[in-house]
Design a protein around this motif. Structure first.
Motif, PDB file in Angstrom:
ATOM      1  N   LYS A 155      40.655  28.163  42.549  1.00 59.90           N
ATOM      2  CA  LYS A 155      39.848  27.701  41.426  1.00 59.90           C
ATOM      3  C   LYS A 155      39.505  28.811  40.433  1.00 59.90           C
ATOM      4  CE  LYS A 155      37.564  23.990  44.040  1.00 59.90           C
ATOM      5  NZ  LYS A 155      36.254  23.453  44.482  1.00 59.90           N
ATOM      6  N   VAL A 156      39.827  30.051  40.756  1.00 54.97           N
ATOM      7  CA  VAL A 156      39.534  31.155  39.839  1.00 54.97           C
ATOM      8  C   VAL A 156      40.325  30.958  38.549  1.00 54.97           C
ATOM      9  CG1 VAL A 156      39.682  33.644  39.471  1.00 54.97           C
ATOM     10  CG2 VAL A 156      39.007  32.753  41.706  1.00 54.97           C
ATOM     11  N   ARG A 157      39.645  31.078  37.409  1.00 55.66           N
ATOM     12  CA  ARG A 157      40.280  30.853  36.108  1.00 55.66           C
ATOM     13  C   ARG A 157      40.139  32.081  35.215  1.00 55.66           C
ATOM     14  NH1 ARG A 157      37.918  27.233  32.723  1.00 55.66           N
ATOM     15  NH2 ARG A 157      39.870  27.128  31.546  1.00 55.66           N
ATOM     16  N   TRP A 158      41.206  32.356  34.487  1.00 62.16           N
ATOM     17  CA  TRP A 158      41.191  33.404  33.466  1.00 62.16           C
ATOM     18  C   TRP A 158      40.773  32.709  32.164  1.00 62.16           C
ATOM     19  CZ3 TRP A 158      46.046  36.899  32.276  1.00 62.16           C
ATOM     20  CH2 TRP A 158      45.685  37.885  31.348  1.00 62.16           C
ATOM     21  N   VAL A 159      39.489  32.576  31.970  1.00 60.16           N
ATOM     22  CA  VAL A 159      38.934  31.781  30.883  1.00 60.16           C
ATOM     23  C   VAL A 159      39.341  32.325  29.514  1.00 60.16           C
ATOM     24  CG1 VAL A 159      36.776  31.009  29.806  1.00 60.16           C
ATOM     25  CG2 VAL A 159      37.013  30.998  32.307  1.00 60.16           C
ATOM     26  N   GLY A 176      31.584  34.232  26.519  1.00 62.17           N
ATOM     27  CA  GLY A 176      30.648  35.257  26.959  1.00 62.17           C
ATOM     28  C   GLY A 176      31.082  35.917  28.247  1.00 62.17           C
ATOM     29  N   TYR A 177      32.216  35.502  28.791  1.00 58.57           N
ATOM     30  CA  TYR A 177      32.791  36.104  29.995  1.00 58.57           C
ATOM     31  C   TYR A 177      34.285  35.834  29.991  1.00 58.57           C
ATOM     32  CZ  TYR A 177      32.746  31.333  31.915  1.00 58.57           C
ATOM     33  OH  TYR A 177      32.960  30.000  32.125  1.00 58.57           O
ATOM     34  N   ASP A 178      35.028  36.558  30.830  1.00 57.79           N
ATOM     35  CA  ASP A 178      36.485  36.474  30.836  1.00 57.79           C
ATOM     36  C   ASP A 178      37.055  35.713  32.027  1.00 57.79           C
ATOM     37  OD1 ASP A 178      36.817  38.128  28.485  1.00 57.79           O
ATOM     38  OD2 ASP A 178      36.243  39.824  29.746  1.00 57.79           O
ATOM     39  N   ILE A 179      36.428  35.858  33.191  1.00 64.92           N
ATOM     40  CA  ILE A 179      36.957  35.286  34.428  1.00 64.92           C
ATOM     41  C   ILE A 179      35.893  34.403  35.078  1.00 64.92           C
ATOM     42  CG2 ILE A 179      38.052  35.773  36.661  1.00 64.92           C
ATOM     43  CD1 ILE A 179      39.601  37.024  34.361  1.00 64.92           C
ATOM     44  N   LEU A 180      36.261  33.172  35.396  1.00 63.08           N
ATOM     45  CA  LEU A 180      35.395  32.320  36.204  1.00 63.08           C
ATOM     46  C   LEU A 180      35.819  32.475  37.653  1.00 63.08           C
ATOM     47  CD1 LEU A 180      33.299  30.107  36.768  1.00 63.08           C
ATOM     48  CD2 LEU A 180      35.095  28.407  36.284  1.00 63.08           C
ATOM     49  N   ALA A 236      24.580  34.721  37.904  1.00 59.17           N
ATOM     50  CA  ALA A 236      26.031  34.592  37.958  1.00 59.17           C
ATOM     51  C   ALA A 236      26.784  35.663  37.170  1.00 59.17           C
ATOM     52  CB  ALA A 236      26.445  33.210  37.442  1.00 59.17           C
ATOM     53  N   PHE A 237      26.173  36.239  36.137  1.00 62.82           N
ATOM     54  CA  PHE A 237      26.882  37.174  35.266  1.00 62.82           C
ATOM     55  C   PHE A 237      27.200  38.482  35.992  1.00 62.82           C
ATOM     56  CE2 PHE A 237      27.377  40.439  32.054  1.00 62.82           C
ATOM     57  CZ  PHE A 237      28.148  39.808  31.077  1.00 62.82           C
ATOM     58  N   LYS A 238      28.445  38.905  35.893  1.00 62.61           N
ATOM     59  CA  LYS A 238      28.894  40.174  36.463  1.00 62.61           C
ATOM     60  C   LYS A 238      29.716  40.907  35.414  1.00 62.61           C
ATOM     61  CE  LYS A 238      27.405  38.376  40.330  1.00 62.61           C
ATOM     62  NZ  LYS A 238      26.072  38.747  40.875  1.00 62.61           N
ATOM     63  N   LEU A 239      29.442  42.183  35.219  1.00 66.66           N
ATOM     64  CA  LEU A 239      30.243  42.995  34.311  1.00 66.66           C
ATOM     65  C   LEU A 239      31.090  43.946  35.134  1.00 66.66           C
ATOM     66  CD1 LEU A 239      29.167  44.476  30.930  1.00 66.66           C
ATOM     67  CD2 LEU A 239      30.630  45.790  32.461  1.00 66.66           C
ATOM     68  N   GLY A 298      30.473  29.908  47.319  1.00 72.10           N
ATOM     69  CA  GLY A 298      30.802  28.943  46.274  1.00 72.10           C
ATOM     70  C   GLY A 298      29.990  29.076  45.011  1.00 72.10           C
ATOM     71  N   GLY A 299      29.062  30.042  44.963  1.00 73.52           N
ATOM     72  CA  GLY A 299      28.303  30.269  43.736  1.00 73.52           C
ATOM     73  C   GLY A 299      29.180  30.857  42.649  1.00 73.52           C
ATOM     74  N   GLU A 300      28.914  30.522  41.402  1.00 72.67           N
ATOM     75  CA  GLU A 300      29.738  31.004  40.295  1.00 72.67           C
ATOM     76  C   GLU A 300      29.553  32.508  40.057  1.00 72.67           C
ATOM     77  OE1 GLU A 300      30.441  27.241  37.295  1.00 72.67           O
ATOM     78  OE2 GLU A 300      28.823  28.648  36.846  1.00 72.67           O
TER      79      GLU A 300
END
Length: 251
Positions: A156-160, A169-173, A213-216, A179-181
């Motif tokens: 399910k990982v997406r290269w948004v 506002g982010y690159d990768i989901l 959820a945000f990670k840099l 299972g948390g985003e």
């Protein structure tokens, strides 16, 4: 030497110093010290340095002029290759983030030089570099979930940024093991661990809205030995944020 190093080709520094010494009539020790001075300046502007020539900062101002001529008259030594496909690349090494250091004053002449070769602005404009870094982190996130026995989440990982374009506002989901985003924003540089980077208003806003959820992901030394570390909100506790540009409007 740097081009050979980044291409993975062997070379001997002593042989280079000997050839150079014959041309300029300087000792090997003197040439070695000057290379260390060059490393110190390049490190200030987020450029790769030659391994073994650790930065030595007590240099003369004239070296800045010489380096500026080199950087403004010749093309970059290295450009990242992007496969165009999601082929499996080598995984970067994940390490702890560097500690936040007290601000330091630079001499005025060095401050001008650093401002001219703004590492953050350069990396921000280099879309090819950014795309290559995003691709690497995309694979890293998928592999991490596979290693955690979550192949269902790995799929399910997406290269948004690649699939939907910029603006989220982010690159990768991605996801954590439960299972948390994970909303992963990738910042890539050829420079060192503490090379500055740009953070857009949208990215900063998302980091404050989705602190859970945000990670840099800061990916550095990308030219030869990619390494990275992760920053989590509040980002102001991990890096020193400053306003870099202003929007000019007529109404």
């Amino acid at each position: 030497m740097l081009a050979l190093e980044e291409a993975g080709q062997p070379y001997v520094k002593a042989h280079h110093r000997a050839r150079l010494g014959q041309q300029i009539n300087r000792s090997s020790k003197s040439i070695e010290f000057k290379h260390m001075n060059i490393s110190a300046v390049l490190a200030e502007i987020g450029e790769p340095i030659i391994r073994g020539y650790r930065p030595m900062a007590n240099y003369q101002a004239a070296i800045l002029d010489a380096i500026e001529r080199r950087l403004t008259t010749q093309s970059p030594l290295w450009v990242p290759s992007v496969s165009g496909q999601l082929a499996e690349p080598a995984m970067p090494f994940l390490e702890p983030a560097p500690p936040l250091q007290p601000p330091r004053e630079r001499p005025a002449i060095l401050e001008r030089f650093v401002a001219k070769f703004d590492a953050g602005a350069r990396d921000f404009r280099n879309r090819q570099l950014g795309k290559a870094g995003e691709e690497m982190v995309f694979h890293f996130e998928r592999q991490r979930l596979l290693d955690e026995n979550r192949p269902d989440l790995a799929r399910k990982v997406r290269w948004v940024a690649e699939e939907d374009g910029d603006g989220a506002g982010y690159d990768i989901l991605s996801f954590d093991r439960d299972g948390g985003e994970r909303l992963v924003e990738v910042k890539t540089t050829r420079g060192n661990q503490t090379t500055p980077f740009f953070l857009t208003r949208n990215e900063h806003a998302l980091s404050e809205e989705r602190t859970d959820a945000f990670k840099l992901m800061r990916l550095y030394a990308f030219a030869r030995d990619p390494r990275m570390f992760e920053l989590t909100p509040p980002l102001g506790e991990a890096v020193r944020l400053s306003t870099h540009t202003y929007q000019a409007r007529f109404s």
